[in-house]
Scaffold this motif. Structure first.
Motif, PDB file in Angstrom:
ATOM      1  N   VAL A 268       0.833  -1.210   0.000  1.00  0.00           N
ATOM      2  CA  VAL A 268       0.000   0.000   0.000  1.00  0.00           C
ATOM      3  C   VAL A 268       0.865   1.258   0.000  1.00  0.00           C
ATOM      4  O   VAL A 268       0.577   2.218  -0.714  1.00  0.00           O
ATOM      5  N   LYS A 269       1.952   1.228   0.784  1.00  0.00           N
ATOM      6  CA  LYS A 269       2.816   2.415   0.892  1.00  0.00           C
ATOM      7  C   LYS A 269       3.358   2.838  -0.459  1.00  0.00           C
ATOM      8  O   LYS A 269       3.451   4.015  -0.772  1.00  0.00           O
ATOM      9  N   ASN A 270       3.748   1.862  -1.296  1.00  0.00           N
ATOM     10  CA  ASN A 270       4.338   2.178  -2.597  1.00  0.00           C
ATOM     11  C   ASN A 270       3.353   2.074  -3.764  1.00  0.00           C
ATOM     12  O   ASN A 270       3.741   2.216  -4.922  1.00  0.00           O
ATOM     13  N   GLY A 271       2.094   1.780  -3.450  1.00  0.00           N
ATOM     14  CA  GLY A 271       1.066   1.754  -4.496  1.00  0.00           C
ATOM     15  C   GLY A 271       1.075   0.516  -5.376  1.00  0.00           C
ATOM     16  O   GLY A 271       0.555   0.539  -6.494  1.00  0.00           O
ATOM     17  N   LEU A 272       1.672  -0.579  -4.869  1.00  0.00           N
ATOM     18  CA  LEU A 272       1.848  -1.761  -5.724  1.00  0.00           C
ATOM     19  C   LEU A 272       0.796  -2.840  -5.489  1.00  0.00           C
ATOM     20  O   LEU A 272       0.446  -3.134  -4.347  1.00  0.00           O
ATOM     21  N   ILE A 273       0.331  -3.433  -6.591  1.00  0.00           N
ATOM     22  CA  ILE A 273      -0.402  -4.694  -6.497  1.00  0.00           C
ATOM     23  C   ILE A 273       0.669  -5.773  -6.634  1.00  0.00           C
ATOM     24  O   ILE A 273       1.300  -5.894  -7.683  1.00  0.00           O
TER      25      ILE A 273
ATOM     26  N   PRO B 282      -3.528 -10.936 -12.829  1.00  0.00           N
ATOM     27  CA  PRO B 282      -2.221 -11.165 -13.459  1.00  0.00           C
ATOM     28  C   PRO B 282      -1.167 -10.086 -13.160  1.00  0.00           C
ATOM     29  O   PRO B 282      -0.261  -9.883 -13.959  1.00  0.00           O
ATOM     30  N   PHE B 283      -1.294  -9.375 -12.032  1.00  0.00           N
ATOM     31  CA  PHE B 283      -0.324  -8.325 -11.717  1.00  0.00           C
ATOM     32  C   PHE B 283       0.877  -8.880 -10.957  1.00  0.00           C
ATOM     33  O   PHE B 283       0.736  -9.772 -10.123  1.00  0.00           O
TER      34      PHE B 283
ATOM     35  N   ASN C  68       3.833  -6.917  -8.885  1.00  0.00           N
ATOM     36  CA  ASN C  68       4.427  -5.659  -8.425  1.00  0.00           C
ATOM     37  C   ASN C  68       4.123  -4.479  -9.349  1.00  0.00           C
ATOM     38  O   ASN C  68       5.003  -3.715  -9.709  1.00  0.00           O
ATOM     39  N   PHE C  69       2.869  -4.360  -9.730  1.00  0.00           N
ATOM     40  CA  PHE C  69       2.477  -3.280 -10.642  1.00  0.00           C
ATOM     41  C   PHE C  69       2.082  -2.034  -9.860  1.00  0.00           C
ATOM     42  O   PHE C  69       1.278  -2.111  -8.927  1.00  0.00           O
ATOM     43  N   ASN C  70       2.633  -0.875 -10.253  1.00  0.00           N
ATOM     44  CA  ASN C  70       2.312   0.372  -9.552  1.00  0.00           C
ATOM     45  C   ASN C  70       1.048   1.007 -10.135  1.00  0.00           C
ATOM     46  O   ASN C  70       1.106   1.860 -11.009  1.00  0.00           O
ATOM     47  N   ILE C  71      -0.089   0.568  -9.627  1.00  0.00           N
ATOM     48  CA  ILE C  71      -1.381   1.045 -10.126  1.00  0.00           C
ATOM     49  C   ILE C  71      -1.608   2.512  -9.742  1.00  0.00           C
ATOM     50  O   ILE C  71      -2.222   3.263 -10.492  1.00  0.00           O
ATOM     51  N   VAL C  72      -1.089   2.909  -8.588  1.00  0.00           N
ATOM     52  CA  VAL C  72      -1.281   4.287  -8.118  1.00  0.00           C
ATOM     53  C   VAL C  72      -0.602   5.267  -9.083  1.00  0.00           C
ATOM     54  O   VAL C  72      -1.198   6.239  -9.543  1.00  0.00           O
TER      55      VAL C  72
END
Ligand SMILES: [Zn+2]
Length: 314
Positions: free
Chosen positions: A76-81, A88-89, A91-95
């Motif tokens: 959550v801190k870095n915006g990653l799924i 199918p994600f 370490n994707f930065n969705i934020v």
């Protein structure tokens, strides 16, 4: 016109996006299939299209922020799924992807926390200070609002209540442990119990169904079927143990029960209350109200909206 927020409920089967006011009134919404097997790029594209669609007729400066609820694990801190089992994600930065596109603040949290915030802001838990939300359907999830803030823990994995042990040598759980409440009380566990029992020659009205799920067990229990009642008494009894443990741990004003299992009728709250009476400390028991969740299928998307509102007001 009041401030507006966008919520995105990202799930394994559908992406539910809504534009809402501060009170949780949905003004425009759209649901798209996730089609997880087609890869993550098209999911991100669908999320962007959905956000454009719900916000297209409003003035740009009216929308304050965007909230996303996603299955975990997340960073959550870095915006990653990080790598959810049904998406199918990796370490994707969705934020960042959405902030770059829409130039608005974007907030991410897991779906259980989002649903907890939804019930706290717009549903059963309005006006509470300490509220625990427990959802039992295919699995068992939970979240907590403590002192009016969502409680995430040190690694944002707090309230994995589904994997607390309620039976020392109980059923094997998907997490590898034995006797987790998820393995004893979820809709999947109820179905499994029924399937097992049907292999014997025990008399039960469940035999009239070709396929038995938790839903049929609830139906036949209310029609007076002895076996169905026994299965539910045990499964919901274990859920009651977990709810009692949560009550004794957090001393909340309210525990909200959601998910498919909570749709099973009064029997669910009755059995949970019965267990709490014999297991909770008296001052905790006398103060804590148990309620059914109120938002149903909109809990996820309203939770994402609630996340956008709460985080924007910090
Ligand atoms: Zn488990």
């Amino acid at each position: 016109m009041s401030k507006l927020f966008i919520g995105v409920d990202l799930g394994g089967t559908k992406i539910y996006t809504a534009l809402s006011d501060e009170r949780g009134n949905i003004l425009k919404e759209i649901i798209k299939p996730t089609e997880a097997s087609n890869g993550y790029e098209q999911i991100v594209e669908k999320i962007k299209e959905s956000i454009r669609y719900v916000s297209k007729d409003v003035k740009e400066d009216k929308v304050v922020s965007i909230g996303i609820g996603s299955p975990g694990p997340l960073d959550v801190k870095n915006g990653l799924i990080v790598d959810p089992p049904n998406l199918p994600f990796k370490n994707f930065n969705i934020v960042k992807a959405l902030e770059d596109e829409f130039k608005l603040p974007v907030f991410l949290d897991n779906d259980a926390n989002a649903a907890t915030l939804a019930e706290y802001k717009f549903g059963a838990g309005v006006e509470t200070t300490n509220m625990i939300f427990i959802t039992a359907s295919t699995g068992v999830g939970a979240g907590a609002v403590l002192n009016k803030s969502i409680y995430r823990g040190s690694t944002s994995n707090a309230l994995e209540l589904g994997h607390t042990t309620v039976h020392y040598s109980g059923n094997r759980c998907g997490c590898g442990n034995r006797g987790c409440v998820e393995s004893m009380s979820s809709g999947t566990a109820i179905k499994k119990q029924a399937d097992e029992a049907l292999k014997s020659n025990i008399e039960t009205s469940l035999r009239k169904y070709e396929v038995v799920t938790a839903k049929e067990v609830f139906t036949e229990a209310s029609n007076g079927d002895k076996l169905s009642n026994e299965i539910l008494r045990e499964a919901l009894g274990y859920l009651g143990v977990a709810v009692s443990n949560a009550a004794n741990a957090f001393d909340p004003d309210m525990i909200v029960i959601g998910g498919g299992v909570s749709e099973g009728g009064q029997i669910v709250l009755d059995i949970i209350s019965e267990e709490m009476k014999s297991r909770c400390l008296k001052p905790i028991l006398n103060n804590c109200v148990v309620k059914k969740a109120q938002l149903g299928g909109k809990a996820g998307v309203l939770g994402a909206v609630a996340l956008a509102i709460v985080e924007s007001n910090k």
